[in-house]
Design a protein around this motif. Structure first.
Motif, mmCIF file in Angstrom:
data_model
loop_
_atom_site.group_PDB
_atom_site.id
_atom_site.type_symbol
_atom_site.label_atom_id
_atom_site.label_comp_id
_atom_site.label_asym_id
_atom_site.label_seq_id
_atom_site.Cartn_x
_atom_site.Cartn_y
_atom_site.Cartn_z
ATOM 1 N N ASP A 14 0.828 -1.207 0.000
ATOM 2 C CA ASP A 14 0.000 0.000 0.000
ATOM 3 C C ASP A 14 0.862 1.256 0.000
ATOM 4 O O ASP A 14 0.546 2.245 -0.686
ATOM 5 C CB ASP A 14 -0.919 0.015 1.219
ATOM 6 N N GLN A 15 1.950 1.230 0.770
ATOM 7 C CA GLN A 15 2.842 2.385 0.802
ATOM 8 C C GLN A 15 3.526 2.587 -0.550
ATOM 9 O O GLN A 15 3.731 3.715 -0.997
ATOM 10 C CB GLN A 15 3.887 2.206 1.905
ATOM 11 N N MET A 16 3.876 1.485 -1.201
ATOM 12 C CA MET A 16 4.513 1.579 -2.515
ATOM 13 C C MET A 16 3.557 2.204 -3.531
ATOM 14 O O MET A 16 3.943 3.063 -4.332
ATOM 15 C CB MET A 16 4.938 0.186 -2.987
ATOM 16 N N ILE A 17 2.289 1.790 -3.488
ATOM 17 C CA ILE A 17 1.285 2.332 -4.409
ATOM 18 C C ILE A 17 1.088 3.829 -4.152
ATOM 19 O O ILE A 17 0.977 4.632 -5.084
ATOM 20 C CB ILE A 17 -0.052 1.582 -4.243
ATOM 21 N N LYS A 18 1.062 4.199 -2.865
ATOM 22 C CA LYS A 18 0.867 5.606 -2.540
ATOM 23 C C LYS A 18 2.056 6.441 -3.009
ATOM 24 O O LYS A 18 1.897 7.567 -3.495
ATOM 25 C CB LYS A 18 0.672 5.765 -1.036
ATOM 26 N N ALA A 19 3.271 5.896 -2.861
ATOM 27 C CA ALA A 19 4.461 6.612 -3.333
ATOM 28 C C ALA A 19 4.405 6.799 -4.849
ATOM 29 O O ALA A 19 4.777 7.857 -5.377
ATOM 30 C CB ALA A 19 5.720 5.847 -2.933
ATOM 31 N N ALA A 70 6.673 11.439 -1.412
ATOM 32 C CA ALA A 70 7.068 10.093 -1.840
ATOM 33 C C ALA A 70 8.366 9.664 -1.160
ATOM 34 O O ALA A 70 8.488 8.539 -0.667
ATOM 35 C CB ALA A 70 7.221 10.056 -3.365
ATOM 36 N N LEU A 71 9.332 10.581 -1.112
ATOM 37 C CA LEU A 71 10.613 10.266 -0.473
ATOM 38 C C LEU A 71 10.445 9.983 1.016
ATOM 39 O O LEU A 71 11.036 9.050 1.561
ATOM 40 C CB LEU A 71 11.588 11.435 -0.680
ATOM 41 N N LYS A 72 9.640 10.799 1.667
ATOM 42 C CA LYS A 72 9.423 10.599 3.098
ATOM 43 C C LYS A 72 8.772 9.251 3.368
ATOM 44 O O LYS A 72 9.139 8.525 4.291
ATOM 45 C CB LYS A 72 8.547 11.722 3.656
ATOM 46 N N LEU A 73 7.787 8.902 2.553
ATOM 47 C CA LEU A 73 7.085 7.637 2.727
ATOM 48 C C LEU A 73 8.013 6.452 2.501
ATOM 49 O O LEU A 73 7.996 5.474 3.262
ATOM 50 C CB LEU A 73 5.902 7.569 1.755
ATOM 51 N N LEU A 74 8.857 6.538 1.486
ATOM 52 C CA LEU A 74 9.751 5.416 1.137
ATOM 53 C C LEU A 74 10.943 5.291 2.080
ATOM 54 O O LEU A 74 11.517 4.190 2.213
ATOM 55 C CB LEU A 74 10.245 5.580 -0.306
ATOM 56 N N THR A 75 11.318 6.377 2.726
ATOM 57 C CA THR A 75 12.501 6.326 3.587
ATOM 58 C C THR A 75 12.193 6.266 5.073
ATOM 59 O O THR A 75 13.043 5.867 5.875
ATOM 60 C CB THR A 75 13.412 7.557 3.332
#
Length: 307
Positions: free
Chosen positions: A267-272, A298-303
């Motif tokens: 879900d986080q990947m899709i949101k990014a 996107a960067l904050k979510l992925l990191t």
């Protein structure tokens, strides 16, 4: 495909069906999602009469056919791509209408452009709650469409841009409370008494009687195409409520340090991916701030795993 006539009991979906018809050849993506949203509202409002059932079934058949014919079009098969496409179109049409309004190029096409952008923002509720910007643009677009329409109808010259009112009387409310999708496109704003498009100098404006659904639907003017890239619209400055800082002036972007061992969920990947698509779309309109905002999200979510 010929659709059955829309019965009076489903008049709340007329504007979506009209918008779809206008975009059947110019933008099949808009036509598809307009009819899908009309179907969703129609199913909720239906009393299961024969006329209603006939129309709703024909919409289902058409949607199924379109999905097969455009199976390679992500803006029809993928919600994220579809949302970005509709948001971009709604904003571009909104900015076109706002530019014409501020340049005092008043006319039926501007009314229709403002109101159509409001209907497009209604459609975005298919994908969830609207952003603050979308809510603001939707409210302003519908109000402005009603205001210019009535000025032209009464032989008055509209005042360009946002209008103030000493009694705070002039915005879309009543039947169009935020989140109420059952009446959003029934008619332009039913009353204009509780909210006011933002502005500063005090100017008293008369009570605005909104146009009827028929007046908008039967408007002989065609919906104008948004400007092409070399004619980018401009002039619109988002409203910042009194007492609140302007994010564009205060936001400071800090470097983000990845969290060790972080596991990103699907879900986080899709949101990014969604944020990245928004950023790319914003750059198409030279909106650097929006692009940067979405890339930072996107960067904050992925990191960090935090939204």
């Amino acid at each position: 495909m010929d659709f059955p006539q829309c019965p009076p009991s489903l008049k709340g979906i007329q504007h979506f069906l009209k918008l779809a018809q206008e975009h059947d050849t110019r933008d099949p993506v808009i036509a598809y999602w307009a009819r899908l949203y009309a179907l969703q509202i129609g199913l909720k409002a239906s009393t299961q009469s024969a006329e209603e059932t006939k129309l709703l079934l024909s919409l289902m058949d058409w949607l199924e056919l379109m999905k097969k014919q455009h199976s390679a079009n992500e803006a029809i098969t993928n919600d994220i791509a579809a949302q970005a496409h509709i948001e971009n179109y709604a904003l571009k049409l909104f900015l076109y209408a706002d530019k014409q309004d501020r340049e005092e190029n008043f006319g039926k096409n501007v009314v229709k452009a403002f109101y159509s952008s409001g209907v497009l923002y209604d459609m975005l509720q298919t994908f969830g709650e609207l952003s603050d910007e979308a809510l603001q643009n939707r409210k302003y677009a519908k109000w402005k469409a009603a205001y210019i329409h009535n000025c032209l109808k009464n032989g008055e010259t509209p005042i360009p841009g946002p209008l103030p009112d000493d009694d705070d009387e002039a915005v879309v409310t009543g039947a169009h409370e935020e989140g109420d999708t059952s009446h959003e496109a029934d008619t332009p704003p039913a009353n204009l008494e509780n909210d006011q498009p933002p502005s500063s100098p005090p100017v008293t404006t008369p009570h605005i009687t909104p146009p009827t659904a028929e007046e908008v639907l039967n408007n002989p003017s065609k919906l104008p195409s948004p400007p092409v890239e070399e004619e980018k619209p401009g002039g619109f400055e988002p409203y910042v409520p009194t007492g609140q800082p302007n994010p564009a002036a205060t936001t400071v972007y800090q470097p983000i340090v990845p969290v060790a061992g972080l596991q990103i969920t699907a879900d986080q990947m899709i949101k990014a991916q969604k944020y990245c698509k928004y950023a790319g779309s914003a750059l198409n309109y030279d909106d650097v701030k929006t692009a940067v905002d979405n890339l930072q999200k996107a960067l904050k979510l992925l990191t960090t795993g935090q939204d």
